[in-house]
Scaffold this active site. Structure first.
Site, PDB file in Angstrom:
ATOM      1  N   THR A 375       0.821  -1.211   0.000  1.00  0.00           N
ATOM      2  CA  THR A 375       0.000   0.000   0.000  1.00  0.00           C
ATOM      3  C   THR A 375       0.855   1.261   0.000  1.00  0.00           C
ATOM      4  O   THR A 375       0.432   2.301  -0.511  1.00  0.00           O
ATOM      5  CB  THR A 375      -0.926   0.014   1.218  1.00  0.00           C
ATOM      6  OG1 THR A 375      -0.142  -0.020   2.419  1.00  0.00           O
ATOM      7  CG2 THR A 375      -1.858  -1.187   1.207  1.00  0.00           C
ATOM      8  N   ASP A 376       2.052   1.190   0.559  1.00  0.00           N
ATOM      9  CA  ASP A 376       2.917   2.363   0.645  1.00  0.00           C
ATOM     10  C   ASP A 376       3.397   2.781  -0.739  1.00  0.00           C
ATOM     11  O   ASP A 376       3.279   3.950  -1.129  1.00  0.00           O
ATOM     12  CB  ASP A 376       4.098   2.044   1.564  1.00  0.00           C
ATOM     13  CG  ASP A 376       4.668   3.267   2.243  1.00  0.00           C
ATOM     14  OD1 ASP A 376       3.986   4.312   2.268  1.00  0.00           O
ATOM     15  OD2 ASP A 376       5.788   3.187   2.783  1.00  0.00           O
ATOM     16  N   ASP A 377       3.973   1.840  -1.495  1.00  0.00           N
ATOM     17  CA  ASP A 377       4.368   2.140  -2.868  1.00  0.00           C
ATOM     18  C   ASP A 377       3.175   2.628  -3.677  1.00  0.00           C
ATOM     19  O   ASP A 377       3.268   3.595  -4.434  1.00  0.00           O
ATOM     20  CB  ASP A 377       4.933   0.879  -3.526  1.00  0.00           C
ATOM     21  CG  ASP A 377       6.401   0.685  -3.230  1.00  0.00           C
ATOM     22  OD1 ASP A 377       7.238   1.200  -3.990  1.00  0.00           O
ATOM     23  OD2 ASP A 377       6.715   0.025  -2.229  1.00  0.00           O
ATOM     24  N   GLU A 380       2.148   6.283  -2.908  1.00  0.00           N
ATOM     25  CA  GLU A 380       3.090   7.278  -3.422  1.00  0.00           C
ATOM     26  C   GLU A 380       3.045   7.359  -4.941  1.00  0.00           C
ATOM     27  O   GLU A 380       3.144   8.447  -5.527  1.00  0.00           O
ATOM     28  CB  GLU A 380       4.505   6.942  -2.947  1.00  0.00           C
ATOM     29  CG  GLU A 380       4.725   7.163  -1.463  1.00  0.00           C
ATOM     30  CD  GLU A 380       4.552   8.619  -1.066  1.00  0.00           C
ATOM     31  OE1 GLU A 380       5.264   9.488  -1.616  1.00  0.00           O
ATOM     32  OE2 GLU A 380       3.702   8.904  -0.211  1.00  0.00           O
ATOM     33  N   HIS A 451       0.572   8.092   4.226  1.00  0.00           N
ATOM     34  CA  HIS A 451       0.711   8.153   2.777  1.00  0.00           C
ATOM     35  C   HIS A 451      -0.601   7.799   2.082  1.00  0.00           C
ATOM     36  O   HIS A 451      -0.965   8.402   1.065  1.00  0.00           O
ATOM     37  CB  HIS A 451       1.824   7.212   2.318  1.00  0.00           C
ATOM     38  CG  HIS A 451       3.186   7.658   2.728  1.00  0.00           C
ATOM     39  ND1 HIS A 451       4.246   6.783   2.878  1.00  0.00           N
ATOM     40  CD2 HIS A 451       3.685   8.881   3.035  1.00  0.00           C
ATOM     41  CE1 HIS A 451       5.320   7.459   3.253  1.00  0.00           C
ATOM     42  NE2 HIS A 451       4.995   8.726   3.362  1.00  0.00           N
TER      43      HIS A 451
END
Length: 633
Positions: A375-377, A380, A451
């Site tokens: 989920t972080d990638d 972003e 994020h």
């Protein structure tokens, strides 16, 4: 390279930094900085090759030369630049150098030995270190925690099933259960008695404690291991092999990271897969792509990356260039967008165990890791891609829509987001004697949740239920001092630098109490030189929280929060001035200190692109704010 000594403007510094970043882009559209860790990667690479009978002298000497170059004046090795000595890292480096032929009585070896013995010896090393020793008869398998391959049969509702573990842990545990079942020993022509203290083992904890209960469970597993049910054991080994093979990626790796990669190769080898089997050939070829070779005054060196981060780096680079004022239709941004769109994952991975009805649509960290997007990638990348003027807007819009839907579907029940799995919060795996190193679960964290919230605000969903629940999670998890914990970056500076811009983007007023508390924390922890830094020891020692030598990336993170909240002009000017004065002549920054986190308290990363992309983002937003203020005036 020396830093600039003449007076320069933030705008000029920004232009030079963008120019440098442009020069690092691959023709295919991606960016990738080196991902540096510590010498355990290189030691274990040599040990793997020795065990499999493929170690060669030229590569051994290159790796050994690198390991020697990282030894410190006290004879030890650390897990991060400038950090304290680390016992297991030092032991693994010592064993690897013995394998490379370094005499046991050589001064650098004797110094390391003396330090190891004085600090607990082999008996105090982590389980993974002792597993490597056991492979060569340097430690007894009987004295290691047992993990049976029958674990693969536990249903997902049963405690300690493999999906209770974080993705990186389950991919490591499954092959290790196979290795553990074989208990192989391939002796080497040296011993390690020099590193033992000879002290008796620590007695088991009381049986009514969690630790004591699991210690006794481990004893029961050892009894079973002596006489396992043959049919069940064989089926478990076959199932584990199928599970491992099904998760090998196109680049030959497993999860795009070193631990499951090397242990999967070990497991398949022990299961009888020959070196020329396609899975083994792909696996070794992929590992070669993780090797970095350089020439030094002392000769060639070779080091192994624990992972590679092209998708993450490219997403951050796109955001940086856009924040720097690069036109959204710039050819470099369009090439990056086209590459990223091709990397979107449209197949199901292990995340679907918890979210079986959720359609895919995320991005992973690496070149190839289809089973484990995060989920972080994804957040972003959406933040960057939605701002690019792409030649095929429908293709871009569809990709963003898929990504947003997938990310929303990965929200945990408590309202936050973990990186790879939803609701991966059970504490049971952390209590096992086997788990004495690194994070083994993937609960929601402030940086990842921030994020995602920022992404949802950017796509117009700040008022929606998922975003509101994420905001509440962030507010509930603010630290008492006003900061936020950083799971994937060092540490409270990273967490706070992520959360403040996200909350403000989602509509939280800059004058609200949580934002004011966070601002005060950042101001209180600004260094005398104007920048910010936080030592990685803050994960274990609260005295280090917000304290450390100034770095470019951490200064940028603090500036992003201050710029978003406003009202801290003097601190911002001082931070920007530090970035401008510390910039190298080629447009980037020096940053030997590690600011990335793999496992809090245990494993850290120096992302070589962080020193560039985050300062560009901060300087770009500073310049944008300055121009806006001038326009209002």
């Amino acid at each position: 390279m020396s830093t600039q000594v003449h007076t320069r403007t933030p705008s000029a510094a920004l232009d030079d930094a963008v120019r440098h970043l442009r020069g690092l882009q691959d023709e295919a559209g991606w960016w990738k900085g080196e991902l540096a860790t510590n010498v355990t990667m290189d030691a274990e690479d040599l040990l793997l090759r020795e065990f499999l009978g493929i170690r060669q002298e030229p590569g051994t000497e290159e790796a050994a030369r690198w390991i020697r170059s990282q030894q410190r004046a006290d004879g030890t090795w650390a897990s991060f630049e400038g950090g304290p000595p680390e016992l297991s890292t030092t032991v693994e480096a010592w064993v690897a150098l013995r394998l490379a032929g370094d005499p046991v009585d050589a001064p650098h070896m004797a110094q390391a030995r003396d330090w190891v013995v004085a600090h607990g010896g082999l008996e105090s090393t982590r389980v993974f270190t002792r597993i490597w020793l056991a492979l060569f008869g340097l430690w007894s398998w009987d004295d290691l925690p047992d993990m049976p391959p029958e674990l693969i049969f536990l249903p997902k509702w049963f405690p300690l099933n493999i999906y209770d573990w974080a993705c990186w842990a389950r991919q490591t545990v499954v092959p290790l259960t196979v290795v553990n079942a074989f208990r192989p020993v391939r002796p080497v022509p040296f011993g390690v008695d020099e590193l033992r203290t000879g002290l008796p083992p620590v007695p088991d904890a009381a049986p009514w404690t969690w630790k004591g209960a699991f210690q006794r469970l481990d004893k029961g597993l050892h009894l079973y291991a002596r006489r396992p049910h043959r049919g069940l054991r064989r089926k478990a080994m076959d199932r584990a092999a199928e599970w491992i093979l099904a998760r090998q990626e196109d680049d030959g790796g497993w999860g795009g990271i070193q631990p499951p990669w090397v242990y999967s190769l070990l497991a398949l080898h022990l299961l009888g897969y020959p070196d020329d089997h396609p899975a083994m050939v792909k696996g070794f070829a992929g590992l070669e792509g993780f090797l970095i070779r350089e020439s030094t005054e002392d000769g060639a060196v070779r080091r192994l990356e624990a992972c590679q981060s092209p998708v993450w780096d490219t997403g951050l680079a796109v955001i940086a260039m856009l924040d720097a004022g690069v036109p959204p239709d710039d050819p470099a941004l369009r090439r990056a967008t086209d590459w990223l769109l091709g990397e979107q994952i449209t197949v199901r991975g292990d995340w679907a165990v918890q979210r079986p009805r959720l359609a895919p649509g995320g991005w992973a960290f690496e070149f190839a890791n289809d089973f484990y997007p995060d989920t972080d990638d994804t957040a972003e990348i959406v933040l960057g891609l939605r701002r690019v003027d792409f030649e095929d807007p429908e293709r871009l819009r569809a990709a963003v829509d898929r990504a947003v839907a997938w990310t929303v579907g990965m929200q945990s029940r408590d309202g936050g987001w973990g990186a790879f799995d939803a609701d991966n919060t059970g504490r049971m795996p952390t209590r096992l004697p086997f788990c004495d190193f690194g994070a083994v679960i993937d609960p929601p964290s402030a940086d990842v949740t921030a994020h995602v919230v920022e992404m949802l605000a950017a796509v117009g969903q700040a008022a929606g239920t998922p975003a509101r629940r994420g905001i509440l999670w962030l507010l509930k998890n603010q630290e008492r001092d006003g900061s936020w914990f950083g799971r994937w970056g060092a540490n409270h500076v990273y967490g706070t630098g992520a959360v403040v811009p996200a909350l403000i983007a989602a509509g939280v007023h800059p004058a609200s109490a949580p934002i004011r508390r966070a601002m005060r924390w950042l101001l209180d922890h600004q260094n005398a030189d104007g920048g910010w830094g936080e030592d990685l020891r803050s994960y274990r020692d609260p005295a280090w929280i917000g304290r450390g030598a100034t770095t470019a990336s951490q200064t940028a993170w603090a500036l992003l929060a201050l710029l978003a909240a406003g009202g801290a002009d003097e601190a911002v000017e001082r931070g920007v001035a530090w970035l401008v004065s510390a910039q190298r002549e080629d447009g980037t920054w020096d940053e030997p200190l590690f600011t990335g986190t793999g496992f809090p308290g245990d494993f850290y990363i120096n992302y070589h692109l962080y020193r560039l992309v985050f300062p560009i983002t901060a300087l770009g937003r500073y310049e944008s704010a300055r121009r806006s203020a001038e326009g209002r005036a």
